[in-house]
Design a protein around this motif. Structure first.
Motif, PDB file in Angstrom:
ATOM      1  N   ASN A 131      89.629 -69.895  53.036  1.00 35.09           N
ATOM      2  CA  ASN A 131      89.454 -69.944  51.584  1.00 35.09           C
ATOM      3  C   ASN A 131      89.088 -71.388  51.242  1.00 35.09           C
TER       4      ASN A 131
ATOM      5  N   LYS B 276      83.269 -72.973  43.788  1.00 37.21           N
ATOM      6  CA  LYS B 276      83.683 -71.953  44.749  1.00 37.21           C
ATOM      7  C   LYS B 276      82.682 -71.729  45.878  1.00 37.21           C
ATOM      8  N   ASP B 277      81.399 -72.029  45.636  1.00 39.81           N
ATOM      9  CA  ASP B 277      80.407 -71.773  46.681  1.00 39.81           C
ATOM     10  C   ASP B 277      79.197 -72.684  46.516  1.00 39.81           C
TER      11      ASP B 277
ATOM     12  N   VAL C  72      90.695 -76.573  51.008  1.00 41.17           N
ATOM     13  CA  VAL C  72      91.016 -75.345  51.740  1.00 41.17           C
ATOM     14  C   VAL C  72      92.419 -74.913  51.344  1.00 41.17           C
TER      15      VAL C  72
ATOM     16  N   SER D  75      86.553 -74.213  49.173  1.00 36.32           N
ATOM     17  CA  SER D  75      85.657 -74.521  48.059  1.00 36.32           C
ATOM     18  C   SER D  75      85.313 -76.010  48.120  1.00 36.32           C
TER      19      SER D  75
ATOM     20  N   GLN E 131      81.517 -76.321  54.751  1.00 38.96           N
ATOM     21  CA  GLN E 131      82.014 -75.268  53.866  1.00 38.96           C
ATOM     22  C   GLN E 131      81.478 -73.911  54.321  1.00 38.96           C
ATOM     23  N   TRP E 132      80.195 -73.864  54.636  1.00 39.12           N
ATOM     24  CA  TRP E 132      79.567 -72.623  55.113  1.00 39.12           C
ATOM     25  C   TRP E 132      80.246 -72.153  56.400  1.00 39.12           C
TER      26      TRP E 132
ATOM     27  N   TYR F 104      76.366 -66.451  53.120  1.00 34.66           N
ATOM     28  CA  TYR F 104      77.733 -66.250  53.583  1.00 34.66           C
ATOM     29  C   TYR F 104      77.844 -64.900  54.269  1.00 34.66           C
TER      30      TYR F 104
ATOM     31  N   LYS G 239      83.992 -71.088  55.672  1.00 30.80           N
ATOM     32  CA  LYS G 239      84.056 -69.883  54.836  1.00 30.80           C
ATOM     33  C   LYS G 239      83.659 -68.643  55.639  1.00 30.80           C
ATOM     34  N   ASN G 240      82.644 -68.790  56.483  1.00 30.90           N
ATOM     35  CA  ASN G 240      82.199 -67.661  57.303  1.00 30.90           C
ATOM     36  C   ASN G 240      83.212 -67.272  58.365  1.00 30.90           C
TER      37      ASN G 240
END
Length: 190
Positions: free
Chosen positions: A93, A151-152, A114, A95, A84-85, A46, A88-89
């Motif tokens: 927000n 979360k990740d 999201v 997960s 997701q990656w 991330y 998130k990047n």
């Protein structure tokens, strides 16, 4: 020929250095290509790129649909991990939402949850086309019915089948996408 104590120290130092080089993995590199050689998740998975308008549902839909072609060859779990990656990047927000009985059919499924700054939630299902969902941001009840959130990528992999199930970055296209994003980030930091 007589070897002095100074010579023994030099010989010992050379042997130690040679042994360290031979028996170590070599110098550690921070390039993304080296991180793909490991069996797990790449280091620095991330990072932050130019932030999106993370409170705009329109912006979320725009980002989610813009990367569809990039992920077209990925299977469903890898698609979810890639999206997701990517999101998130870019500051979202986001997960993972996970169900072990999606649509009451006994199938596992993972999609994205999201949240904006007001705490409102939207769902993103990167595999919406394969699952015949109403949109990439579905609003139907089955997307509100999940057993767990993660979360990740680390939490997801640890709890739902391991890294290989989600390792989009290990595919040929995924490796290209990851490396180009890392290069873009480095360019922006200059």
């Amino acid at each position: 020929m007589h070897i002095t104590s100074k010579s023994w120290i030099i010989i010992f130092a050379v042997v130690l250095i040679a042994g360290a080089i031979i028996f170590s993995d070599g110098p550690k590199s921070s390039t993304s290509r080296d991180s793909f050689r490991s069996a797990g998740i790449p280091e620095n998975y991330y990072f932050s790129q130019q932030a999106a308008d993370i409170d705009s549902p329109i912006e979320l839909v725009r980002f989610a649909t813009s990367i569809k072609p990039d992920a077209s060859s990925l299977d469903i779990p890898m698609k979810a991990a890639y999206y997701q990656w990517y999101l998130k990047n870019r500051g979202f927000n986001v997960s993972f939402a996970f169900s072990n009985n999606f649509r009451n059919q006994g199938n596992e499924h993972v999609w994205l949850l999201v949240k904006n700054q007001q705490g409102e939630s939207m769902y993103v299902d990167p595999s919406s086309d394969r699952l015949k969902a109403d949109s990439i941001c579905p609003t139907t009840p089955e997307y509100k019915s999940y057993q767990k959130t993660f979360k990740d990528i680390n939490e997801l992999c640890s709890n739902t089948g391991g890294v290989d199930k989600y390792a989009w970055w290990k595919t040929g296209r995924g490796e290209e996408l990851f490396e180009s994003s890392v290069m873009l980030l480095k360019k922006e930091q200059l």
